[in-house]
Design a protein around this motif. Structure first.
Motif, short mmCIF file in Angstrom:
data_model
loop_
_atom_site.label_atom_id
_atom_site.label_comp_id
_atom_site.label_asym_id
_atom_site.label_seq_id
_atom_site.Cartn_x
_atom_site.Cartn_y
_atom_site.Cartn_z
N GLY A 269 -2.34 5.28 0.13
CA GLY A 269 -1.55 3.95 0.49
C GLY A 269 -2.41 3.11 1.57
N GLY A 270 -2.76 3.72 2.61
CA GLY A 270 -3.23 3.14 3.76
C GLY A 270 -4.39 2.40 3.44
N ALA A 271 -5.65 3.25 2.57
CA ALA A 271 -6.66 2.59 2.45
C ALA A 271 -6.33 1.08 1.58
N GLY B 172 0.94 -1.18 0.03
CA GLY B 172 -0.09 -0.02 -0.08
C GLY B 172 0.91 1.23 0.04
N ALA B 173 1.82 1.23 0.74
CA ALA B 173 2.75 2.69 0.97
C ALA B 173 3.25 2.60 -0.61
N ALA C 155 -0.49 9.11 1.60
CA ALA C 155 -0.47 8.44 2.94
C ALA C 155 -2.09 7.67 3.16
N GLU C 156 -3.19 8.68 2.76
CA GLU C 156 -4.56 7.93 2.91
C GLU C 156 -4.62 6.92 1.68
N TYR D 148 -10.07 9.34 -1.96
CA TYR D 148 -8.94 9.34 -1.12
C TYR D 148 -8.20 10.68 -1.46
N GLN E 208 -3.70 -0.38 1.63
CA GLN E 208 -2.99 -1.62 2.10
C GLN E 208 -4.14 -2.40 2.96
N ALA E 209 -4.97 -1.75 3.41
CA ALA E 209 -6.41 -2.47 4.09
C ALA E 209 -7.07 -3.50 3.03
#
Length: 158
Positions: free
Chosen positions: A61-63, A33-34, A58-59, A54, A65-66
């Motif tokens: 990539g974070g979303a 994700g990052a 960061a947002e 998004y 990754q989830a």
């Protein structure tokens, strides 16, 4: 592609943008994700085909990754460049056809995405915005059949 894309500088830009899209797909395939988010500018927007928006790497990539840790685990992103144009020296607009899938490349690429890309101060290309949508071929065919003037003109491949 526009005629401007045939100059040596534009050929280099086109290659760099293709490499950026391939690199983002490679991060996707790794479930990173990052790494996926790193392809976006600090003020980027990513509008998913479900309509979620998004902001920033960061947002984004974070979303992702989830998603990679759950129902997108083990998936790949295939992206084919359909059209690329350069409205300015440091700005590009790319239209792509793609698909998220497991295993081999899918026969049908059922999603479209429009990318706005910018060249950073360091000279690298990054994604400033992407808007994704699902292609609905039956609706499209019906529209073209009943309203032929809605059919777009053929365009050369990118």
């Amino acid at each position: 592609m526009s005629a401007a894309s045939t100059t040596p500088a534009r050929e280099n830009d086109t290659a760099a943008i293709r490499a950026l899209l391939e690199s983002s797909a490679a991060a996707w395939a790794r479930g990173d994700g990052a790494g996926y988010g790193a392809h976006f500018t600090e003020d980027a927007t990513d509008v998913t085909f479900t309509g979620t928006v998004y902001h920033g790497p960061a947002e984004i990539g974070g979303a992702h990754q989830a998603l990679f840790d759950s129902f997108l685990k083990g998936t790949h992103l295939t992206v084919d460049l359909l059209d690329l144009r350069f409205p300015g020296p440091d700005t590009a607009i790319a239209v792509t056809r793609g698909e998220v899938h497991k295993g081999a490349r899918p026969r049908r690429l059922g999603k479209l995405a429009t990318y706005t890309l910018i060249r950073t101060a360091g000279g690298d290309w990054r994604i400033a915005a992407v808007q994704k949508t699902k292609h609905r071929p039956l609706t499209e065919a019906l529209t073209f059949h009943t309203r032929p003037k809605t059919r777009p003109a053929p365009r050369p491949a990118a």
